[in-house]
Motif scaffolding. Structure first.
Motif, PDB file in Angstrom:
ATOM      1  N   SER A 198       0.818  -1.214   0.000  1.00  0.00           N
ATOM      2  CA  SER A 198       0.000   0.000   0.000  1.00  0.00           C
ATOM      3  C   SER A 198       0.846   1.257   0.000  1.00  0.00           C
ATOM      4  N   THR A 199       2.068   1.165   0.527  1.00  0.00           N
ATOM      5  CA  THR A 199       2.915   2.353   0.607  1.00  0.00           C
ATOM      6  C   THR A 199       3.953   2.422  -0.514  1.00  0.00           C
ATOM      7  N   ASP A 200       4.138   1.338  -1.255  1.00  0.00           N
ATOM      8  CA  ASP A 200       5.059   1.362  -2.391  1.00  0.00           C
ATOM      9  C   ASP A 200       4.444   0.569  -3.546  1.00  0.00           C
ATOM     10  N   PRO A 201       3.332   1.065  -4.104  1.00  0.00           N
ATOM     11  CA  PRO A 201       2.608   0.314  -5.136  1.00  0.00           C
ATOM     12  C   PRO A 201       3.400   0.101  -6.422  1.00  0.00           C
TER      13      PRO A 201
ATOM     14  N   ARG B 128      -6.505   3.151   7.396  1.00  0.00           N
ATOM     15  CA  ARG B 128      -6.379   4.413   6.674  1.00  0.00           C
ATOM     16  C   ARG B 128      -5.657   4.267   5.338  1.00  0.00           C
ATOM     17  N   ARG B 129      -5.057   3.104   5.075  1.00  0.00           N
ATOM     18  CA  ARG B 129      -4.241   2.970   3.867  1.00  0.00           C
ATOM     19  C   ARG B 129      -4.663   1.830   2.953  1.00  0.00           C
ATOM     20  N   ILE B 130      -5.486   0.930   3.453  1.00  0.00           N
ATOM     21  CA  ILE B 130      -5.754  -0.282   2.686  1.00  0.00           C
ATOM     22  C   ILE B 130      -6.426   0.021   1.347  1.00  0.00           C
ATOM     23  N   HIS B 131      -7.183   1.118   1.279  1.00  0.00           N
ATOM     24  CA  HIS B 131      -7.850   1.469   0.032  1.00  0.00           C
ATOM     25  C   HIS B 131      -6.848   1.868  -1.052  1.00  0.00           C
ATOM     26  N   ARG B 132      -5.589   2.133  -0.644  1.00  0.00           N
ATOM     27  CA  ARG B 132      -4.575   2.535  -1.614  1.00  0.00           C
ATOM     28  C   ARG B 132      -3.908   1.341  -2.291  1.00  0.00           C
ATOM     29  N   LEU B 133      -4.263   0.140  -1.883  1.00  0.00           N
ATOM     30  CA  LEU B 133      -3.659  -1.043  -2.475  1.00  0.00           C
ATOM     31  C   LEU B 133      -4.028  -1.142  -3.954  1.00  0.00           C
TER      32      LEU B 133
ATOM     33  N   CYS C 212      -4.532 -11.535  -4.139  1.00  0.00           N
ATOM     34  CA  CYS C 212      -5.253 -12.787  -3.904  1.00  0.00           C
ATOM     35  C   CYS C 212      -5.252 -13.088  -2.408  1.00  0.00           C
ATOM     36  N   ILE C 213      -6.420 -13.399  -1.861  1.00  0.00           N
ATOM     37  CA  ILE C 213      -6.572 -13.704  -0.443  1.00  0.00           C
ATOM     38  C   ILE C 213      -6.853 -15.194  -0.322  1.00  0.00           C
ATOM     39  N   ILE C 214      -5.911 -15.928   0.268  1.00  0.00           N
ATOM     40  CA  ILE C 214      -6.053 -17.375   0.434  1.00  0.00           C
ATOM     41  C   ILE C 214      -6.416 -17.666   1.882  1.00  0.00           C
TER      42      ILE C 214
ATOM     43  N   PHE D 221     -11.759  -8.804   4.135  1.00  0.00           N
ATOM     44  CA  PHE D 221     -10.538  -8.359   3.444  1.00  0.00           C
ATOM     45  C   PHE D 221     -10.874  -8.015   1.991  1.00  0.00           C
ATOM     46  N   HIS D 222     -11.637  -8.907   1.363  1.00  0.00           N
ATOM     47  CA  HIS D 222     -11.996  -8.735  -0.046  1.00  0.00           C
ATOM     48  C   HIS D 222     -12.724  -7.409  -0.269  1.00  0.00           C
ATOM     49  N   LYS D 223     -13.632  -7.063   0.640  1.00  0.00           N
ATOM     50  CA  LYS D 223     -14.385  -5.812   0.508  1.00  0.00           C
ATOM     51  C   LYS D 223     -13.501  -4.585   0.691  1.00  0.00           C
ATOM     52  N   LYS D 224     -12.456  -4.729   1.518  1.00  0.00           N
ATOM     53  CA  LYS D 224     -11.596  -3.589   1.818  1.00  0.00           C
ATOM     54  C   LYS D 224     -10.489  -3.380   0.798  1.00  0.00           C
ATOM     55  N   ILE D 225     -10.143  -4.428   0.047  1.00  0.00           N
ATOM     56  CA  ILE D 225      -9.019  -4.340  -0.888  1.00  0.00           C
ATOM     57  C   ILE D 225      -9.557  -4.306  -2.308  1.00  0.00           C
ATOM     58  N   PRO D 226      -9.443  -3.179  -2.997  1.00  0.00           N
ATOM     59  CA  PRO D 226      -9.987  -3.044  -4.350  1.00  0.00           C
ATOM     60  C   PRO D 226      -9.433  -4.099  -5.310  1.00  0.00           C
TER      61      PRO D 226
END
Length: 270
Positions: free
Chosen positions: A108-111, A199-204, A209-211, A227-232
């Motif tokens: 999230s901080t170094d995309p 505060r940062r997860i939306h920037r991902l 992939c969430i296993i 997690f899926h809902k929070k990570i675009p």
């Protein structure tokens, strides 16, 4: 394929890291959670397809000078510096449990650096209130401790924490000993749910992939979809009849899921 090797990398003055390096091809960084050694068979198979870097987490016996790592952000910066030392400008990152939270933070901080992200049963990412490394926040009452650490305070693993010494130092020692014992016994817990990246997860922006294992009684499988809902743009892969360490029960399924996902968005070889 190149022979497996462990290199000692100097990251900062007086802070070195031992890094397991295997294989060839696209670079993959694997960040361990608790019980890192149980991932060895997974890493061995993964290294047949990728060049795998598996740093020993500072504070887990694989590094020196760890008293200079002062907190969560220092740990994040430490890994950025390690990536620079290794020359990893474009990379896949896989993280399990605590390592999953760290992997998401890095992405999230170094995309521009992290192109593909695999989160395997990661620690809660959607709330961000307290320092991750603040062990002293766990030395209050057993009830507070259990509420923080477990989705179900009546579960078997929580019983190990129901009675703790009154002395603060002894309490911390007991907490650490119990965590080690539970990991070794294969009785897994959900550590500190209020740690995360609200505060940062939306920037991902990484391909994510969430296993998740479907039978971890301490963490509802519904958490995977939180997690899926929070990570675009993320996807969820459920490995049936597995736990918080799904590769221990269905190595081939977890490996194939990982490889299929990583191959969807190649990164430059380094």
């Amino acid at each position: 394929m190149s022979s497996p090797k462990i290199e000692t990398i100097t990251v900062r003055d007086n802070i070195t890291a031992k890094v397991l390096i295997k294989g060839e091809g696209q670079p993959v960084v694997f960040l361990h959670g608790a019980g890192g050694n149980v991932w060895d068979p997974y890493l061995e198979e993964l290294s047949k397809h990728y060049k795998v870097y598996a740093p020993f987490i500072p504070g887990h016996g694989g590094s020196t000078g760890n008293d200079q790592l002062q907190g969560w952000w220092d740990l994040v910066l430490y890994y950025y510096e390690l990536f620079d030392v290794l020359g990893l400008e474009s990379v896949n990152v896989i993280g399990h449990s605590f390592g999953g939270m760290l992997a998401a933070e890095l992405a999230s901080t170094d995309p521009k650096r992290v192109k593909n992200l695999v989160l395997i049963c990661p620690v809660g990412l959607w709330i961000d209130e307290t320092p991750v490394t603040d062990v002293f926040s766990l030395v209050n009452t057993p009830d507070v401790l259990l509420t923080k650490m477990f989705a179900d305070v009546n579960c078997e693993a929580a019983k190990a924490f129901s009675t703790l010494p009154e002395d603060e130092e002894q309490r911390i020692e007991a907490i650490v000993e119990n965590l080690i014992a539970l990991t070794e016994a294969g009785r897994y817990m959900w550590p500190i749910p209020e740690k995360g990246l609200k505060r940062r997860i939306h920037r991902l922006t990484a391909n994510t992939c969430i296993i998740w294992g479907d039978k971890d009684g301490l963490v509802p499988v519904d958490y995977a979809y939180e997690f899926h809902k929070k990570i675009p743009g993320s996807r969820v892969e459920i490995i049936e009849n597995t736990s918080h360490y799904p590769q221990a029960e269905k190595l081939e399924d977890v490996l194939n899921t990982t490889i299929k996902f990583l191959s969807s968005t190649p990164v430059a070889n380094k």
